[in-house]
Scaffold this active site. Structure first.
Site, short mmCIF file in Angstrom:
data_model
loop_
_atom_site.label_atom_id
_atom_site.label_comp_id
_atom_site.label_asym_id
_atom_site.label_seq_id
_atom_site.Cartn_x
_atom_site.Cartn_y
_atom_site.Cartn_z
CG ASP A 1 -2.93 4.82 -4.51
OD1 ASP A 1 -2.30 4.74 -3.44
OD2 ASP A 1 -2.83 5.77 -5.30
CG HIS B 1 -2.31 0.54 0.89
ND1 HIS B 1 -2.52 1.55 -0.02
CD2 HIS B 1 -3.54 0.20 1.36
CE1 HIS B 1 -3.80 1.81 -0.09
NE2 HIS B 1 -4.45 1.01 0.73
#
Length: 435
Positions: A411, A407
């Protein structure tokens, strides 16, 4: 008589130390010139060490699982006469050698600086019970001939053997295959027949070699990477029809599994999602988005999970991919994979095949930023709109695809968009064959 000290050489991988995996010789044994006497494991491969002299082993550096620094003593050998000058000089050079720098990443198309903060680590200590439970009395194993006639997975066979159950006496499911539930039912209706009444003895096993490497790499991945996973259902009915047609028309070509088709579809999807085919150097704060796809392929071996790499997967056709998948899987299982075949991946595919389950949340192969996990194909009824516009229920083959991403780099929207694009390609499989 002279004593010769064999120092751990720099084997050209930029490492500072190697792990002792297995001694083929012990103190007091005679070792011959060019004979392998110990296997040493680096971060990438197991390397056998050969003796440059013939003599008696007087001292060894440690036991299996111990680490030996490059240039330090690995073994001391007593030889008759004098040690040849060239051998002595080579050992001395090994002692003075410094580890080579780590290899640079392959040429890239884009480098992005990323600011990040360090995560703190926490260590847990586990206490072992010093008093093992009593050893259960062994039970006679079922006759091999009876077991061989039964359809069951290796896990079920192993469990039945441990319980002393003859699988030939267990009623299978409608498809003729015995599963764990069938075995449980047999035991319950037979008063626990064949089940060990006493608990199995505790067993302590030192974590060394490949298993330790896997443990360290997985711990580092989970500790440093904020994982998130996304799962989508894909209708692979038409893809399986295409695969069957390709296999029926093949001449002197390998049989296609779904994996070459999936890898080809992934490679065709990645140009629009370069953040998926990337590696993240979190110490330097740089993301490298790769142009070529070096596809890691998780393979289960007796030593544990290994990930050989298919180089330039985007440039290979289905048959070339099938050959390379089979070759690398066999090399991983037999321990013959070369060091360069085990590193440099930019994206990994991991599959448990028919054991894939409904969904998985695979752990990223650091420093990659994503890993893709196809799951088991199952048949299920679903609503389908035909060419005539009429909606009807049909039996379709469905497969969930899981993806785990870093992450810090990827995204959620990008991961979901990538999987949706991959889904469209897999559900229209003719496009996979279009250049």
């Amino acid at each position: 008589m002279a004593k010769f000290t064999f120092n751990m050489p720099d084997i050209g991988e930029g490492i500072a130390e190697a792990e002792i995996v297995q001694w083929h010789k012990q103190v007091g044994d005679t070792v011959n010139e060019d004979e392998e006497f110990v296997d040493m494991m680096t971060d990438k491969a197991t390397v056998p060490m050969e003796s440059p002299v013939t003599g008696k082993i007087l001292e060894i550096a440690g036991g299996e699982g111990d680490m030996v620094s490059i240039g330090s003593m690995l073994v001391v050998i007593e030889v008759e006469g004098e040690v040849p000058d060239d051998v002595a000089e080579e050992s001395q050079a090994a002692a003075e050698a410094a580890p080579a720098p780590a290899p640079k990443a392959e040429p890239v198309e884009e480098r992005i600086e990323v600011e990040t903060s360090d995560a703190s680590d926490a260590d847990d200590a586990l206490a072992a019970d010093p008093d093992p439970a009593p050893q259960p009395e062994p039970r006679p194993a079922p006759e091999p001939s009876a077991q061989a006639k039964v359809l069951a997975t290796p896990a079920v066979r192993k469990r039945a053997k441990e319980l002393g159950v003859d699988l030939a006496q267990v009623k299978p499911a409608e498809d003729g295959r015995i599963r764990h539930g069938d075995l449980d039912q047999f035991l319950s209706y037979n008063g626990g027949y064949g089940a060990a009444a006493k608990p199995r003895a505790d067993e302590e096993k030192k974590v060394i070699g490949m298993r330790r490497r896997i443990a360290e790499n997985m711990a580092a991945s989970k500790r440093n990477i904020p994982h998130f996973s996304y799962v989508e259902e894909v209708d692979v009915t038409d893809l399986e029809v295409l695969r069957a047609q390709l296999n029926s028309n093949r001449v002197e070509k390998p049989k296609l599994t779904i994996l070459p088709l999936l890898i080809t579809a992934i490679c065709k999807t990645l140009p629009d999602f370069p953040m998926i085919n990337a590696r993240y150097d979190d110490e330097a704060g740089i993301v490298t988005r790769h142009g070529s796809v070096n596809m890691g392929m998780a393979a289960q071996t007796d030593a544990g999970l290994m990930v050989p790499v298919i180089r330039n997967a985007q440039a290979q056709n289905l048959w070339q991919l099938a050959n390379e998948i089979a070759r690398l899987a066999e090399a991983a299982r037999t321990g013959t994979a070369k060091s360069e075949e085990m590193q440099g991946g930019t994206l990994t595919v991991t599959s448990l095949g028919p054991l894939g389950g409904v969904a998985t949340t695979p752990v990223i192969n650091r420093p990659e930023v994503a890993i893709i996990g196809p799951n088991r194909i199952i048949e299920r009824p679903m609503y389908v709109t035909g060419a005539d516009g009429v909606e009807r229920i049909e039996k379709r083959k469905l497969m969930n695809i899981s993806i785990s991403c870093d992450h810090r780099v990827v995204d959620g929207w990008d991961a979901a968009s990538f999987v949706q694009a991959l889904k469209r390609l897999l559900e229209t499989p003719a496009l996979i064959l279009v250049d």
